[in-house]
Scaffold this motif. Structure first.
Motif, PDB file in Angstrom:
ATOM      1  N   PHE A 159      48.976 -24.801  21.326  1.00  0.00           N
ATOM      2  CA  PHE A 159      48.829 -25.306  19.958  1.00  0.00           C
ATOM      3  C   PHE A 159      48.534 -24.126  19.043  1.00  0.00           C
ATOM      4  N   ILE A 160      49.304 -24.011  17.961  1.00  0.00           N
ATOM      5  CA  ILE A 160      49.157 -22.899  17.032  1.00  0.00           C
ATOM      6  C   ILE A 160      48.871 -23.432  15.636  1.00  0.00           C
ATOM      7  N   ALA A 161      47.871 -22.863  14.974  1.00  0.00           N
ATOM      8  CA  ALA A 161      47.597 -23.212  13.580  1.00  0.00           C
ATOM      9  C   ALA A 161      47.208 -21.953  12.821  1.00  0.00           C
ATOM     10  N   ASN A 162      48.091 -21.501  11.956  1.00  0.00           N
ATOM     11  CA  ASN A 162      47.821 -20.354  11.094  1.00  0.00           C
ATOM     12  C   ASN A 162      47.717 -20.890   9.672  1.00  0.00           C
ATOM     13  N   ILE A 163      46.517 -21.352   9.303  1.00  0.00           N
ATOM     14  CA  ILE A 163      46.355 -22.038   8.021  1.00  0.00           C
ATOM     15  C   ILE A 163      45.196 -21.395   7.256  1.00  0.00           C
ATOM     16  N   ASN A 164      44.013 -21.997   7.304  1.00  0.00           N
ATOM     17  CA  ASN A 164      42.804 -21.386   6.752  1.00  0.00           C
ATOM     18  C   ASN A 164      41.593 -22.080   7.353  1.00  0.00           C
ATOM     19  N   ARG A 165      40.442 -21.489   7.159  1.00  0.00           N
ATOM     20  CA  ARG A 165      39.236 -21.965   7.843  1.00  0.00           C
ATOM     21  C   ARG A 165      38.909 -23.420   7.535  1.00  0.00           C
ATOM     22  N   ASN A 166      38.944 -23.788   6.268  1.00  0.00           N
ATOM     23  CA  ASN A 166      38.519 -25.135   5.895  1.00  0.00           C
ATOM     24  C   ASN A 166      39.414 -26.216   6.474  1.00  0.00           C
ATOM     25  N   ILE A 167      40.710 -26.000   6.415  1.00  0.00           N
ATOM     26  CA  ILE A 167      41.630 -26.987   6.983  1.00  0.00           C
ATOM     27  C   ILE A 167      41.480 -27.045   8.493  1.00  0.00           C
ATOM     28  N   ILE A 168      41.353 -25.894   9.133  1.00  0.00           N
ATOM     29  CA  ILE A 168      41.215 -25.860  10.593  1.00  0.00           C
ATOM     30  C   ILE A 168      39.955 -26.592  11.038  1.00  0.00           C
ATOM     31  N   THR A 169      38.820 -26.294  10.424  1.00  0.00           N
ATOM     32  CA  THR A 169      37.574 -26.956  10.852  1.00  0.00           C
ATOM     33  C   THR A 169      37.590 -28.445  10.505  1.00  0.00           C
ATOM     34  N   GLY A 170      38.290 -28.804   9.431  1.00  0.00           N
ATOM     35  CA  GLY A 170      38.368 -30.204   9.058  1.00  0.00           C
ATOM     36  C   GLY A 170      39.254 -31.031   9.980  1.00  0.00           C
ATOM     37  N   ASP A 171      40.248 -30.377  10.588  1.00  0.00           N
ATOM     38  CA  ASP A 171      41.215 -31.091  11.436  1.00  0.00           C
ATOM     39  C   ASP A 171      41.100 -30.735  12.918  1.00  0.00           C
ATOM     40  N   ILE A 172      40.089 -29.968  13.302  1.00  0.00           N
ATOM     41  CA  ILE A 172      40.008 -29.466  14.668  1.00  0.00           C
ATOM     42  C   ILE A 172      39.934 -30.592  15.704  1.00  0.00           C
ATOM     43  N   ASP A 173      39.377 -31.743  15.333  1.00  0.00           N
ATOM     44  CA  ASP A 173      39.328 -32.851  16.277  1.00  0.00           C
ATOM     45  C   ASP A 173      40.731 -33.331  16.628  1.00  0.00           C
ATOM     46  N   ARG A 174      41.603 -33.399  15.630  1.00  0.00           N
ATOM     47  CA  ARG A 174      42.988 -33.795  15.864  1.00  0.00           C
ATOM     48  C   ARG A 174      43.737 -32.720  16.641  1.00  0.00           C
ATOM     49  N   TYR A 175      43.448 -31.460  16.336  1.00  0.00           N
ATOM     50  CA  TYR A 175      44.086 -30.375  17.076  1.00  0.00           C
ATOM     51  C   TYR A 175      43.735 -30.467  18.561  1.00  0.00           C
ATOM     52  N   ALA A 176      42.463 -30.694  18.839  1.00  0.00           N
ATOM     53  CA  ALA A 176      42.007 -30.757  20.235  1.00  0.00           C
ATOM     54  C   ALA A 176      42.702 -31.892  20.990  1.00  0.00           C
ATOM     55  N   LYS A 177      42.844 -33.045  20.336  1.00  0.00           N
ATOM     56  CA  LYS A 177      43.518 -34.178  20.978  1.00  0.00           C
ATOM     57  C   LYS A 177      44.991 -33.889  21.242  1.00  0.00           C
ATOM     58  N   ALA A 178      45.577 -33.001  20.442  1.00  0.00           N
ATOM     59  CA  ALA A 178      46.995 -32.684  20.584  1.00  0.00           C
ATOM     60  C   ALA A 178      47.263 -31.631  21.653  1.00  0.00           C
ATOM     61  N   LEU A 179      46.195 -31.105  22.282  1.00  0.00           N
ATOM     62  CA  LEU A 179      46.329 -30.060  23.295  1.00  0.00           C
ATOM     63  C   LEU A 179      45.971 -30.602  24.672  1.00  0.00           C
ATOM     64  N   LYS A 180      46.810 -30.278  25.653  1.00  0.00           N
ATOM     65  CA  LYS A 180      46.539 -30.708  27.022  1.00  0.00           C
ATOM     66  C   LYS A 180      45.312 -29.999  27.574  1.00  0.00           C
ATOM     67  N   THR A 181      44.648 -30.622  28.531  1.00  0.00           N
ATOM     68  CA  THR A 181      43.552 -29.968  29.238  1.00  0.00           C
ATOM     69  C   THR A 181      44.090 -28.715  29.920  1.00  0.00           C
ATOM     70  N   GLY A 182      43.379 -27.605  29.742  1.00  0.00           N
ATOM     71  CA  GLY A 182      43.829 -26.331  30.289  1.00  0.00           C
ATOM     72  C   GLY A 182      44.771 -25.587  29.368  1.00  0.00           C
ATOM     73  N   GLY A 183      45.126 -26.209  28.236  1.00  0.00           N
ATOM     74  CA  GLY A 183      46.057 -25.582  27.306  1.00  0.00           C
ATOM     75  C   GLY A 183      45.412 -24.494  26.463  1.00  0.00           C
TER      76      GLY A 183
END
Length: 282
Positions: A214-238
Motif C-alpha cells: 500500500f502506497i500513499a504519498n499525500i500529506n501528514r494530515n490526510i494520512i493520519t486521518g485515513d490511516i485506519d482505512r489504509y490499514a484495512k486495505a493492507l494484508k497481514t504481513g504486507g
C-alpha cells in the motif's frame, strides 16, 4: 477550460524549508502544483475550487517566523503540457533504473524502466523528494505478482512503475477529477490498461481487495486521518510506504499507524522529506 488561480507568496526571509511548508499547507486546501524560487512560491489551484479565505486561514498561523506577501491572479486555461515543457518538467533518472520523461522530450536517458508522463497541472513528475524516495523504496521490493494500491495516485507514476515491476493487480485512487483524468491518459501512454484507476477518496478502498503493498504519498494530515482505512486495505504481513511529510512528523504518523497494527520498519529522508516503511502485523 482548465482555468486556474495563480497564487504568489513572497517570503522574507526565504528558505527551502519555508517554501516546502508553504506548499504543504496549500496542498491541504486544493492546490495542485508548486514552483519554488529564491524569493518564495508560486502555487496553482483550479479556479472552481479556489477559496481566498481558506488561503488566508492556512497561512495565518504559519509555523516558521517570516513575512509573507500574498497575491493572486486568474490564469485562463491553456495547453499545460506546453507550459511544463517550456518551464518546469525535465527528464530525470532515479537510481539509474527509472527514467521519467514526457512525450515531448527527444533526449531521453536510458533506463531499465521508462515512464512517460504528460503532467499537465497535476502533482507528481518524480522531481519532488517524496516521489523519488517512494520510487527508490519500490525498487527495493519484489513486486512480482504482488497486489498494489497507490492512494492519491496523482499523475499515476507510482502505479505505472508498480505495473512495470510486475505487480498485479494495481489500483490507483485519486480524489481530484482533473488529476484522475491525467492519470488515465498516462496509464494509456505507458501501455498498462490493466491498471485500475478510481476517482474517489479513501472511502473507495472499501471496494478494493486488500493488497500486498500500500502506497500513499499525500500529506501528514490526510494520512493520519485515513490511516485506519489504509490499514484495512493492507494484508497481514504486507508493506506500507507513506510519504508527503517531514522527518519531524514521523512520531505522529508512526503512532497513528501503530494504533491500527502497523509497525514502523525504517525510513529514508531527503531534504527533510520522508518515506516511511511499515509492516502490518497479525
Amino acid at each position: 477550460m482548465n482555468d486556474y488561480i495563480e497564487v504568489r507568496i513572497d517570503a522574507d526571509p526565504c528558505t527551502e524549508d519555508i517554501t516546502d511548508l508553504l506548499a504543504a499547507e496549500l496542498a491541504d486546501i486544493g492546490f495542485e502544483s508548486f514552483v519554488a524560487d529564491s524569493k518564495g512560491l508560486t502555487a496553482y489551484a483550479p479556479a472552481k475550487l479556489y477559496d481566498k479565505e481558506a488561503v488566508k486561514n492556512a497561512l495565518a498561523d504559519f509555523a516558521i517566523d517570516c513575512s509573507l506577501k500574498v497575491s493572486d491572479n486568474f490564469v485562463e486555461g491553456r495547453d499545460w503540457n506546453a507550459e511544463w515543457e517550456k518551464n518546469y518538467f525535465r527528464p530525470i533518472v532515479i537510481g539509474k533504473r527509472v527514467a521519467i520523461y514526457s512525450s515531448f522530450h527527444t533526449d531521453v536517458p536510458e533506463a531499465e524502466h521508462r515512464i512517460v508522463i504528460d503532467p499537465k497541472m497535476a502533482f507528481g513528475t518524480g522531481h519532488h523528494a517524496t516521489t523519488s524516495q517512494v520510487i527508490k523504496a519500490m525498487l527495493e521490493l519484489d513486486l512480482r505478482d504482488k497486489s498494489v494500491i497507490d492512494m492519491g495516485t496523482g499523475t499515476g507514476i507510482l502505479a505505472i512503475l508498480a505495473a512495470q515491476l510486475g505487480a498485479a493487480p494495481v489500483t490507483g485512487i485519486e480524489i481530484d477529477e482533473f488529476a484522475y483524468v491525467n492519470a488515465v491518459e498516462n496509464v494509456r501512454l505507458n501501455g498498462h490498461p490493466e491498471i485500475v484507476l478510481i476517482n474517489g477518496d479513501a472511502s473507495a478502498l472499501a471496494g478494493v481487495p486488500p493488497c500486498d503493498v500500500f502506497i500513499a504519498n499525500i500529506n501528514r494530515n490526510i494520512i493520519t486521518g485515513d490511516i485506519d482505512r489504509y490499514a484495512k486495505a493492507l494484508k497481514t504481513g504486507g508493506t506500507m510506504l507513506l510519504s508527503g511529510f517531514y522527518v519531524e512528523d514521523i512520531p505522529v504518523v508512526a503512532a497513528a499507524a501503530a494504533r491500527h497494527g502497523l509497525r514502523e520498519t525504517g525510513y529514508t529522508d531527503e531534504e527533510r522529506w520522508v518515506c516511511l516503511r511499515l509492516t502490518k502485523d497479525a
